[in-house]
Design a protein around this motif. Structure first.
Motif, PDB file in Angstrom:
ATOM      1  N   ALA A  89       0.996  -1.326   0.190  1.00  0.00           N
ATOM      2  CA  ALA A  89       0.239   0.094   0.361  1.00  0.00           C
ATOM      3  C   ALA A  89       0.658   1.215  -0.254  1.00  0.00           C
ATOM      4  N   GLY A  90       1.732   1.624   0.503  1.00  0.00           N
ATOM      5  CA  GLY A  90       2.413   2.106   0.829  1.00  0.00           C
ATOM      6  C   GLY A  90       3.788   2.365  -0.919  1.00  0.00           C
ATOM      7  N   HIS A  91       4.256   1.419  -1.509  1.00  0.00           N
ATOM      8  CA  HIS A  91       4.778   1.677  -2.602  1.00  0.00           C
ATOM      9  C   HIS A  91       3.354   2.218  -3.657  1.00  0.00           C
ATOM     10  N   LEU A  92       2.604   1.357  -3.836  1.00  0.00           N
ATOM     11  CA  LEU A  92       1.243   1.394  -4.652  1.00  0.00           C
ATOM     12  C   LEU A  92       0.248   2.256  -4.616  1.00  0.00           C
ATOM     13  N   VAL A  93       0.464   3.243  -3.453  1.00  0.00           N
ATOM     14  CA  VAL A  93      -0.710   4.255  -3.768  1.00  0.00           C
ATOM     15  C   VAL A  93      -0.417   5.567  -2.680  1.00  0.00           C
ATOM     16  N   ILE A  94       0.435   5.169  -1.262  1.00  0.00           N
ATOM     17  CA  ILE A  94       0.846   5.998  -0.832  1.00  0.00           C
ATOM     18  C   ILE A  94       2.490   7.059  -1.141  1.00  0.00           C
ATOM     19  N   ASP A  95       2.948   6.228  -1.851  1.00  0.00           N
ATOM     20  CA  ASP A  95       4.373   7.031  -2.700  1.00  0.00           C
ATOM     21  C   ASP A  95       3.169   7.815  -3.788  1.00  0.00           C
ATOM     22  N   PRO A  96       2.732   7.184  -4.508  1.00  0.00           N
ATOM     23  CA  PRO A  96       2.330   7.876  -5.681  1.00  0.00           C
ATOM     24  C   PRO A  96       1.789   9.174  -5.612  1.00  0.00           C
ATOM     25  N   LEU A  97       0.167   9.323  -4.280  1.00  0.00           N
ATOM     26  CA  LEU A  97       0.000  10.470  -3.944  1.00  0.00           C
ATOM     27  C   LEU A  97       1.342  11.236  -3.047  1.00  0.00           C
ATOM     28  N   ARG A  98       1.596  10.578  -2.477  1.00  0.00           N
ATOM     29  CA  ARG A  98       2.934  11.955  -1.664  1.00  0.00           C
ATOM     30  C   ARG A  98       3.336  13.089  -3.589  1.00  0.00           C
ATOM     31  N   ARG A  99       4.488  11.780  -4.509  1.00  0.00           N
ATOM     32  CA  ARG A  99       5.064  12.473  -5.425  1.00  0.00           C
ATOM     33  C   ARG A  99       3.317  13.299  -6.050  1.00  0.00           C
ATOM     34  N   MET A 100       2.337  12.928  -6.212  1.00  0.00           N
ATOM     35  CA  MET A 100       1.113  14.210  -6.896  1.00  0.00           C
ATOM     36  C   MET A 100       0.979  15.333  -6.282  1.00  0.00           C
ATOM     37  N   LEU A 101       0.976  14.661  -4.559  1.00  0.00           N
ATOM     38  CA  LEU A 101       0.368  16.758  -3.703  1.00  0.00           C
ATOM     39  C   LEU A 101       2.210  17.269  -4.279  1.00  0.00           C
ATOM     40  N   LYS A 102       3.180  17.195  -3.811  1.00  0.00           N
ATOM     41  CA  LYS A 102       4.422  17.714  -4.690  1.00  0.00           C
ATOM     42  C   LYS A 102       4.180  18.325  -5.320  1.00  0.00           C
ATOM     43  N   ILE A 103       3.708  17.549  -6.367  1.00  0.00           N
ATOM     44  CA  ILE A 103       3.377  18.604  -7.863  1.00  0.00           C
ATOM     45  C   ILE A 103       2.676  19.655  -7.682  1.00  0.00           C
ATOM     46  N   VAL A 104       1.700  19.177  -7.246  1.00  0.00           N
ATOM     47  CA  VAL A 104       0.688  20.293  -6.813  1.00  0.00           C
ATOM     48  C   VAL A 104       0.697  21.595  -5.890  1.00  0.00           C
ATOM     49  N   LEU A 105       1.769  21.179  -5.186  1.00  0.00           N
ATOM     50  CA  LEU A 105       2.338  22.706  -4.204  1.00  0.00           C
ATOM     51  C   LEU A 105       3.105  22.897  -4.818  1.00  0.00           C
ATOM     52  N   ARG A 106       3.857  22.827  -5.611  1.00  0.00           N
ATOM     53  CA  ARG A 106       4.770  23.120  -6.328  1.00  0.00           C
ATOM     54  C   ARG A 106       4.078  24.227  -7.835  1.00  0.00           C
ATOM     55  N   TYR A 107       2.950  24.216  -8.235  1.00  0.00           N
ATOM     56  CA  TYR A 107       2.082  24.738  -9.220  1.00  0.00           C
ATOM     57  C   TYR A 107       1.882  25.340  -8.104  1.00  0.00           C
ATOM     58  N   ALA A 108       0.883  25.513  -7.005  1.00  0.00           N
ATOM     59  CA  ALA A 108       0.207  26.192  -5.993  1.00  0.00           C
ATOM     60  C   ALA A 108       1.183  27.619  -5.821  1.00  0.00           C
ATOM     61  N   THR A 109       2.266  27.006  -5.616  1.00  0.00           N
ATOM     62  CA  THR A 109       3.783  28.290  -5.366  1.00  0.00           C
ATOM     63  C   THR A 109       3.822  28.905  -6.331  1.00  0.00           C
ATOM     64  N   ASN A 110       4.562  28.701  -7.482  1.00  0.00           N
ATOM     65  CA  ASN A 110       4.501  28.763  -9.157  1.00  0.00           C
ATOM     66  C   ASN A 110       3.934  28.383  -9.622  1.00  0.00           C
ATOM     67  N   PRO A 111       2.608  29.195 -10.499  1.00  0.00           N
ATOM     68  CA  PRO A 111       1.759  28.102 -11.742  1.00  0.00           C
ATOM     69  C   PRO A 111       2.422  28.377 -12.418  1.00  0.00           C
ATOM     70  N   LEU A 112       3.492  28.887 -12.862  1.00  0.00           N
ATOM     71  CA  LEU A 112       3.910  28.625 -13.964  1.00  0.00           C
ATOM     72  C   LEU A 112       5.357  27.673 -14.062  1.00  0.00           C
ATOM     73  N   ALA A 113       5.977  27.209 -12.826  1.00  0.00           N
ATOM     74  CA  ALA A 113       7.497  26.320 -13.032  1.00  0.00           C
ATOM     75  C   ALA A 113       6.942  24.905 -14.069  1.00  0.00           C
ATOM     76  N   GLN A 114       8.161  24.379 -14.663  1.00  0.00           N
ATOM     77  CA  GLN A 114       8.517  24.282 -16.093  1.00  0.00           C
ATOM     78  C   GLN A 114       7.965  22.696 -14.936  1.00  0.00           C
TER      79      GLN A 114
END
Length: 148
Positions: A89-114
């Motif tokens: 569950a950690g490998h297949l569910v939690i880690d992808p959700l964490r990566r997705m959250l990091k992407i969302v936070l990156r775009y929340a702080t800088n919407p024009l980030a590459q």
């Protein structure tokens, strides 16, 4: 030679509970086996009955011990299975959700980030995180993720 106690009792009154009480054992461990046969002797039919009672206490104790071992093994296998499922569950569910959250936070702080062009493979522990949340519920994002 006959037993003095049982030879004085009528055969109809002797039962498994009587033996259990007399021998100070549980009545549930006494197994009773009966056999009846009619035999013709000189034109007279005679019925012979034989009843044997066995103390099966050792068998009951062995069955209880085996049941305990099986239940303990079942508990061990369940705990082992849950541990494996937790890792999956950690490998297949939690880690992808964490990566997705990091992407969302990156775009929340800088919407024009590459976006990242290559994803680096590295071994990560289950609780390894680059996101920290302080008491004011503000999300701080580490600079190494912003730089790629």
């Amino acid at each position: 030679e006959y037993c003095d106690v049982w030879s004085t009792m009528p055969a109809d009154e002797i039962s498994a509970s009587y033996f259990a009480e007399t021998l100070n054992i549980r009545s549930g461990v006494i197994a009773t086996h009966s056999f009846s046969q009619t035999i013709d002797i000189d034109g007279i039919e005679t019925v012979f009955n034989a009843t044997a009672m066995f103390n099966e206490g050792h068998t009951v104790a062995y069955a209880n011990f085996a049941s305990f071992l099986l239940q303990f093994l079942m508990l061990f296998l369940i705990v082992l299975g849950l541990t494996v499922l937790r890792g999956d569950a950690g490998h297949l569910v939690i880690d992808p959700l964490r990566r997705m959250l990091k992407i969302v936070l990156r775009y929340a702080t800088n919407p024009l980030a590459q976006t990242e062009t290559k994803r680096k493979k590295k071994s990560r522990s289950m609780y390894d995180d680059d996101i920290t949340i302080d008491s004011d519920s503000d999300v701080e994002y580490s600079e190494k993720n912003e730089l790629g």
